[in-house]
Design a protein around this motif. Sequence first.
Motif: not given
Length: 725
Positions: A98-112, A128-138
């Motif tokens: 239910a959480l937007s990834i853009d909202v999660a991005e802001q939270q992660v940046q503040a935590a860093i 450095v953070y990236s909005k990506v799932n490492p288990a997802d293939a290119p």
Amino acid sequence: MNLSRQFIIRPVATALLTAAIVLAGIVAYRQLPVAALPQVDYPTIQTVTFYPGASPDVMASGVTAPLERQFGQLPGLKQMTSISSSGSSIVTLQFDLALSIDVAEQQVQAAINAAATFLPRDLPNPPVYSKVNPADAPVLTLGVTSRSLPLTVVEDLADTRLVQKIAQLPGVGLVTLSGGQKPAVRIQVNPARLAANGLTMDDVRIAVAAANVNQAKGSLDGPLQSFTISANDQIHQSHQYKALVIAYRNNAPLLLSDVADVIDSAENIRQAAWMGDQPAIIVNIQRQPGANLIEVVDRVKQLLPQLQSALPSSVPVTVLTDRTTTIRASVHDVQFELMLAVVLVVLVIFVFLRSAAATFIPGITVPVSIVGTFAVMYGLGFSLNNLSLMALTISTGFVVDDAVVMIENISRYIEEGEPPLQAAFVGSSQIGFTILSLTVSLIAVLIPLLFMGDIVGRLFREFALTLSAAILVSAVVSLTLTPMLCAKLLKPVADRRPGAFARAAERQFDNLVAFYGRTLRWVLNHQTATLIVAIGTLALTLMLYLIVPKGLFPIQDTGVILGISEAPQNISFDAMAERQQALGRVILQDPAVASISSFIGIDGTNTTLNSGRIQITLKPLAERGESVGEVMSRLRPALAKVDGITLYLQPVQDLTVENRVSRTQFQYSLEDPDEDELRAWAPKFVARLRELPELHDVATDQLDQGLQARVQIDRATASRLGITP
């Protein structure tokens, strides 16, 4: 109450309403995105931190732990995993759906930012953070190489002219360069010469840093002119460093070249990549969680000609893996099956009704209902994917039921002698409520799917809503267009002239009814046997339910295989490169393989020196004639013959639930607050699993058997000599 009366007496208005439904559906269809599956990705963010030279223990305590303490306070965090290895720390955060990834991005940046004060001060770069799932293939893999330019130049071109432009595209989560040979000047100090001149490594570092700065110099302002001051305070080439004076000995300058070898090289010489068997720079493009895969790839491909024109002609860019190829093919197949289902339904109706006019009506109403559903799908933000198209294919049977029920009831009154218009009034009045009740009951069956939670609910919600929308549109069409067409197209009984086909079909139906009557009488005369058969069928069904394998989603053949190589933990880089290339040569000999990309070295993807990646692109299924499972089964024995390295193969899937890359199909996590106890029991557990005949490719990500040189500091002596740790 006759819901259809106004539509029967106003055929022009009904035709316009139908045209509006069709037009809205056609426009929506052209705007609907294409995907393999509905959007079910968890919002996932990966944080990567590099600290060259640090041991795994230092990375865990000094980098990973401070970040985890801050990340653990984030609201909506569902799962957090981390990997600490030599020189790198990777923390993966997975949030609620239910959480937007853009909202999660802001939270992660503040935590860093909050964790910055607890991180080592000499970190080369912040996390450095990236909005990506490492288990997802290119979604797209590119190979960049050159036969005339060194890889350091190729890497610089790819980094400055490819990566930055591609990363700006909407939906792109991360663009990584594998086998990175970033240009750098390497200073290889001779400790003996350094000590002979009474210098230390820190003296060299200070001298190099002081002679290579990039600061403001100011300006000179006069009464008539002004000058901006510039200087050659930055040096870029190895020959400039060689002439650098680091000290004076015996009244003579001591140059850097006197105590060190200075060469033009790469920043990290322990990274390598290959395109087939040719050294190359591999560009892996991953999408953001939730982004449409096909749209992302289309944007990149549209930009590629422009990017290629910005590169020298001797640096070609090759598409090695495109995951959209099989997705487009599978969606095209489902679209064909949908059209085929409509055609077959119409043909079956013709066989049973034996009337061209009666067949023409559902031949119009069924496509109208399906096309109208596209407008609802667009309004709900859905896509054309395998599940939504499957829902439309299934809905064909429900849609035609509404039309057939209406046509059959109106035809009954026409056969009794009523004029078509009057028969349409009476028949639609009687059957209107029936169609409404059928519609509500069918949608009620789908309600449980709408309330399913988590990723399964997200996966089937689009299926259920698409099917419900098709049923609703079908009900509207059956109450409006169908009775109007019946009033206009169906003929009175006296005007009908059955043909040879109709008479032959009637005889066959009479025979079928007679056969059914005989079998029904037999069943009624043998009720005990019939009951035994029914109970046996139920028992067999339950038994088969227990026997049939179960899983979340079947294994897909996407035409791409991901291989994770693993060598002994004490292997050197040169030996790892040799064995990785040996694996590549074996794979390229397989007739089903189209291309491979391979890379080794510690980066944001590989966390240890003894592991590597190989992405295998297979030829189209029609060309290779074998499933991905059969190809992997053939490759495993050949790959096992390569000494000193193991390659774990997994088919790339469109549905990725986990946020960790696994060497194998299933993952089992062991947790223990006592690290020593975990290290003792994990190998025992793995050894026991390897004894099970049902399992193969059993591996663990616990890598604690590498060679390590431990320095035991005598602090008293070090303090007396003025030496600090």
